[in-house]
Scaffold this active site. Structure first.
Site, PDB file in Angstrom:
ATOM      1  N   SER A 178     -45.963   5.265 -79.272  1.00 22.06           N
ATOM      2  CA  SER A 178     -45.601   6.244 -80.158  1.00 22.06           C
ATOM      3  C   SER A 178     -45.241   5.411 -81.252  1.00 22.06           C
ATOM      4  O   SER A 178     -44.925   4.316 -82.365  1.00 22.06           O
ATOM      5  CB  SER A 178     -43.703   6.271 -79.782  1.00 22.06           C
ATOM      6  OG  SER A 178     -42.673   6.722 -80.588  1.00 22.06           O
ATOM      7  N   TYR A 210     -45.558  11.117 -85.428  1.00 17.94           N
ATOM      8  CA  TYR A 210     -45.251  11.898 -85.835  1.00 17.94           C
ATOM      9  C   TYR A 210     -45.362  12.599 -87.188  1.00 17.94           C
ATOM     10  O   TYR A 210     -45.190  11.664 -88.367  1.00 17.94           O
ATOM     11  CB  TYR A 210     -43.416  12.124 -85.371  1.00 17.94           C
ATOM     12  CG  TYR A 210     -42.930  11.681 -84.226  1.00 17.94           C
ATOM     13  CD1 TYR A 210     -43.094  13.234 -82.760  1.00 17.94           C
ATOM     14  CD2 TYR A 210     -41.888  11.004 -83.836  1.00 17.94           C
ATOM     15  CE1 TYR A 210     -42.584  12.723 -82.079  1.00 17.94           C
ATOM     16  CE2 TYR A 210     -41.583  10.892 -82.311  1.00 17.94           C
ATOM     17  CZ  TYR A 210     -42.163  12.309 -81.229  1.00 17.94           C
ATOM     18  OH  TYR A 210     -40.794  12.106 -80.119  1.00 17.94           O
ATOM     19  N   THR A 213     -47.952  14.325 -82.801  1.00 15.61           N
ATOM     20  CA  THR A 213     -46.801  15.538 -81.845  1.00 15.61           C
ATOM     21  C   THR A 213     -46.646  16.837 -83.055  1.00 15.61           C
ATOM     22  O   THR A 213     -45.307  16.641 -83.210  1.00 15.61           O
ATOM     23  CB  THR A 213     -45.812  14.729 -81.395  1.00 15.61           C
ATOM     24  OG1 THR A 213     -46.661  13.518 -80.686  1.00 15.61           O
ATOM     25  CG2 THR A 213     -45.454  14.534 -80.121  1.00 15.61           C
ATOM     26  N   LYS A 270     -50.227  16.807 -79.957  1.00 12.31           N
ATOM     27  CA  LYS A 270     -49.457  16.395 -78.493  1.00 12.31           C
ATOM     28  C   LYS A 270     -48.670  17.993 -78.532  1.00 12.31           C
ATOM     29  O   LYS A 270     -48.254  17.486 -79.605  1.00 12.31           O
ATOM     30  CB  LYS A 270     -49.333  15.158 -78.399  1.00 12.31           C
ATOM     31  CG  LYS A 270     -48.267  14.882 -77.167  1.00 12.31           C
ATOM     32  CD  LYS A 270     -47.320  13.491 -76.469  1.00 12.31           C
ATOM     33  CE  LYS A 270     -46.218  13.693 -75.557  1.00 12.31           C
ATOM     34  NZ  LYS A 270     -45.406  13.957 -76.563  1.00 12.31           N
ATOM     35  N   HIS A 285     -43.234  18.078 -73.940  1.00 13.71           N
ATOM     36  CA  HIS A 285     -42.069  17.097 -74.204  1.00 13.71           C
ATOM     37  C   HIS A 285     -40.861  16.665 -73.274  1.00 13.71           C
ATOM     38  O   HIS A 285     -39.675  16.715 -73.991  1.00 13.71           O
ATOM     39  CB  HIS A 285     -41.293  17.533 -75.709  1.00 13.71           C
ATOM     40  CG  HIS A 285     -41.426  16.026 -76.492  1.00 13.71           C
ATOM     41  ND1 HIS A 285     -41.990  15.618 -77.977  1.00 13.71           N
ATOM     42  CD2 HIS A 285     -40.473  15.046 -76.664  1.00 13.71           C
ATOM     43  CE1 HIS A 285     -41.441  14.251 -78.596  1.00 13.71           C
ATOM     44  NE2 HIS A 285     -40.704  14.084 -77.822  1.00 13.71           N
TER      45      HIS A 285
HETATM   46  C1  FNR Z   1     -40.852  10.752 -74.796  1.00 16.55           C
HETATM   47  N1  FNR Z   1     -42.104  11.835 -74.982  1.00 16.55           N
HETATM   48  C2  FNR Z   1     -42.084  10.940 -76.586  1.00 16.55           C
HETATM   49  N2  FNR Z   1     -43.899  11.566 -76.786  1.00 16.55           N
HETATM   50  C3  FNR Z   1     -43.706  11.671 -78.207  1.00 16.55           C
HETATM   51  O1  FNR Z   1     -44.929  12.258 -78.479  1.00 16.55           O
HETATM   52  N3  FNR Z   1     -43.435  10.298 -78.878  1.00 16.55           N
HETATM   53  C4  FNR Z   1     -42.669   9.954 -78.308  1.00 16.55           C
HETATM   54  O2  FNR Z   1     -42.200   9.275 -79.152  1.00 16.55           O
HETATM   55  C5  FNR Z   1     -41.867  10.531 -77.421  1.00 16.55           C
HETATM   56  N4  FNR Z   1     -40.227  10.221 -76.611  1.00 16.55           N
HETATM   57  C6  FNR Z   1     -39.986  10.012 -75.768  1.00 16.55           C
HETATM   58  C7  FNR Z   1     -38.717   9.619 -75.461  1.00 16.55           C
HETATM   59  C8  FNR Z   1     -38.463   9.146 -73.736  1.00 16.55           C
HETATM   60  C9  FNR Z   1     -37.398   8.851 -73.841  1.00 16.55           C
HETATM   61  C10 FNR Z   1     -38.900  11.037 -73.860  1.00 16.55           C
HETATM   62  C11 FNR Z   1     -38.276  11.390 -71.817  1.00 16.55           C
HETATM   63  C12 FNR Z   1     -39.748  11.578 -73.809  1.00 16.55           C
HETATM   64  C13 FNR Z   1     -42.225  12.726 -74.050  1.00 16.55           C
HETATM   65  C14 FNR Z   1     -43.276  12.202 -73.720  1.00 16.55           C
HETATM   66  O3  FNR Z   1     -44.199  11.602 -74.541  1.00 16.55           O
HETATM   67  C15 FNR Z   1     -43.953  13.126 -72.143  1.00 16.55           C
HETATM   68  O4  FNR Z   1     -44.123  14.407 -73.318  1.00 16.55           O
HETATM   69  C16 FNR Z   1     -42.699  13.992 -71.686  1.00 16.55           C
HETATM   70  O5  FNR Z   1     -42.220  12.711 -71.150  1.00 16.55           O
HETATM   71  C17 FNR Z   1     -42.991  13.979 -70.423  1.00 16.55           C
HETATM   72  O6  FNR Z   1     -42.467  14.868 -69.882  1.00 16.55           O
HETATM   73  P1  FNR Z   1     -42.134  14.203 -68.084  1.00 16.55           P
HETATM   74  O7  FNR Z   1     -42.539  13.959 -67.080  1.00 16.55           O
HETATM   75  O8  FNR Z   1     -42.165  12.371 -68.694  1.00 16.55           O
HETATM   76  O9  FNR Z   1     -40.071  14.970 -67.596  1.00 16.55           O
END
Ligand code: FNR
Length: 387
Positions: free
Chosen positions: A126, A150, A176, A258, A282
């Protein structure tokens, strides 16, 4: 004969594996993690936007899509490998970018990147990781790493991070697009918890020459000012496809978008030069009431789909979920929250164990439904229940 699922199952039944102390069901990983984490970090992982209905809908959607098993096929020699951007992986799973992993386990991203390396899975670091791009590259030089960006307010900082990832040997850039600001996350608001305010998750900024130019004082001398500056630049509500086009031009690496939930945005991503899209909302953390990620995938891949790599996340909890998304046309599957639970419980070892459980489950699911490999999965095996 390749039987990962059966071998794994047997080790568990006979208690001959070294990890027999670890949970088996996702629910057990989750409840163990809950016991270990304080309310702030737990709410940050578990929480979603608004009523949290998108997060629930992501999971509910899977039960509307049913598998049609087929029998009396020889399924004695199975594999679940996939190929992405010319590289072969043993399973369809990819470690999703999750920010600020220092709040989950003391080993932070070293644990998740280490698990991905030992399991031969792509790892997505990330933008807001607790460990920098270079540190992860130095620790795991030979594994496949992708960097998630990001889109921020300072083009120089963004470009610098893309170049740092490229120089450090990362294999792809993931932009993203669903987070141009933070969603309304009631658990975090209730806990008044935003880890960045405590200086967590900003390692890539504190090590970035372009970001440091923006500061009047060194972060060591005035961390609060560095944090404030980070909050100013790390996301950008005015970011558009033209901004994406620039990012595309900064690198020769494959670039993925994404956070796609519609066919229009999937087509836009391709027309602006994306090599892949990640169908994702997300994990329901951004738009409350959004379409489930699985139904978005179904819409996007219908009638021939789109002309690029299609990855999927949001709501994958079991082998059957992965199988359904792959059958609907996903080329690979990102795992998010579940690996955070396993990491909270047992760091790298926990993630490795959980991911192997998932691989074993997928292997048995595929075999019992009559399939030897992911390339054999197709829409034909899916029945969508009317509402
Ligand atoms: C994320 N996600 C996320 N996505 C991204 O592009 N950059 C990021 O820094 C983060 N950080 C992040 C932190 C936490 C605590 C969570 C739960 C999620 C989104 C992640 O990549 C992914 O899209 C989701 O977690 C998918 O959903 P489920 O299957 O975990 O419910």
């Amino acid at each position: 004969m390749t039987q990962f699922g059966i071998d794994f199952q047997l080790k568990v039944y006979t208690k001959t594996d070294s990890d027999s102390d670890m949970p088996i069901s996702l629910e057990s990983w989750r409840s163990e993690a809950r016991k270990l984490l304080k309310d702030g970090p737990w709410g940050y992982i578990e929480g979603a936007a608004g009523s949290e209905d998108t997060m629930r809908e992501n999971i509910r959607a899977f039960s509307r899509y049913r598998i049609r098993p087929r029998y009396l096929h020889d399924v004695d020699d199975r594999n679940q490998s996939i190929t992405l951007f010319g590289k072969k992986y043993d399973s369809p799973f990819i470690i999703a970018p999750i920010g600020v992993q220092s709040i989950i386990h003391k080993d932070a991203e070293y644990a998740s990147a280490g698990a991905a390396a030992s399991l031969n899975m792509p790892y997505i670091l990330s933008t807001v990781s607790s460990v920098s791009i270079e540190e992860i590259a130095k620790t795991y030089p030979d594994s496949d790493k992708w960097f998630q960006l990001y889109p921020g307010r300072d083009e120089n900082v963004m470009k610098s991070m893309v170049k740092r990832a490229e120089r450090s040997g990362y294999n792809a850039i993931v932009v993203t697009v669903d987070t141009t600001m933070l969603g309304w996350r009631e658990q975090d608001l209730k806990n008044a918890y935003l880890p960045f305010l405590q200086g967590e998750g900003i390692a890539n900024f504190l090590t970035d020459p372009e970001f440091l130019k923006r500061l009047d004082e060194r972060p060591e001398d005035n961390m609060n000012a560095a944090i404030e500056e980070f909050l100013m630049v790390y996301v950008n509500p005015s970011f558009t496809w033209n901004g994406f086009k620039k990012i595309r031009q900064w690198t020769r690496l494959p670039v993925l978008v994404k956070g796609i939930s519609s066919i229009e945005d999937a087509n836009a991503a391709v027309s602006y030069g994306a090599d892949g899209v990640i169908i994702s909302n997300h994990g329901g953390r951004q738009v409350d009431g959004a379409i489930s990620s699985l139904e978005a995938l179904d819409e996007i891949t219908q009638n021939g789909g789109i002309n690029c790599t299609v990855l999927f996340d949001s709501g994958i909890r079991h082998g059957s979920d992965a199988m359904k998304a792959l059958a609907l046309g996903a080329d690979g599957i990102l795992i998010g929250r579940p690996y955070c639970y396993a990491m909270a419980v047992a760091g790298q070892r926990g993630i490795e164990r959980y991911m192997n459980e998932l691989k074993a489950e997928l292997d048995l699911q595929m075999a019992l439904s009559g399939f030897n490999s992911i390339t054999e999965l197709s829409r034909r095996m899916i029945y969508k229940k009317p509402y």
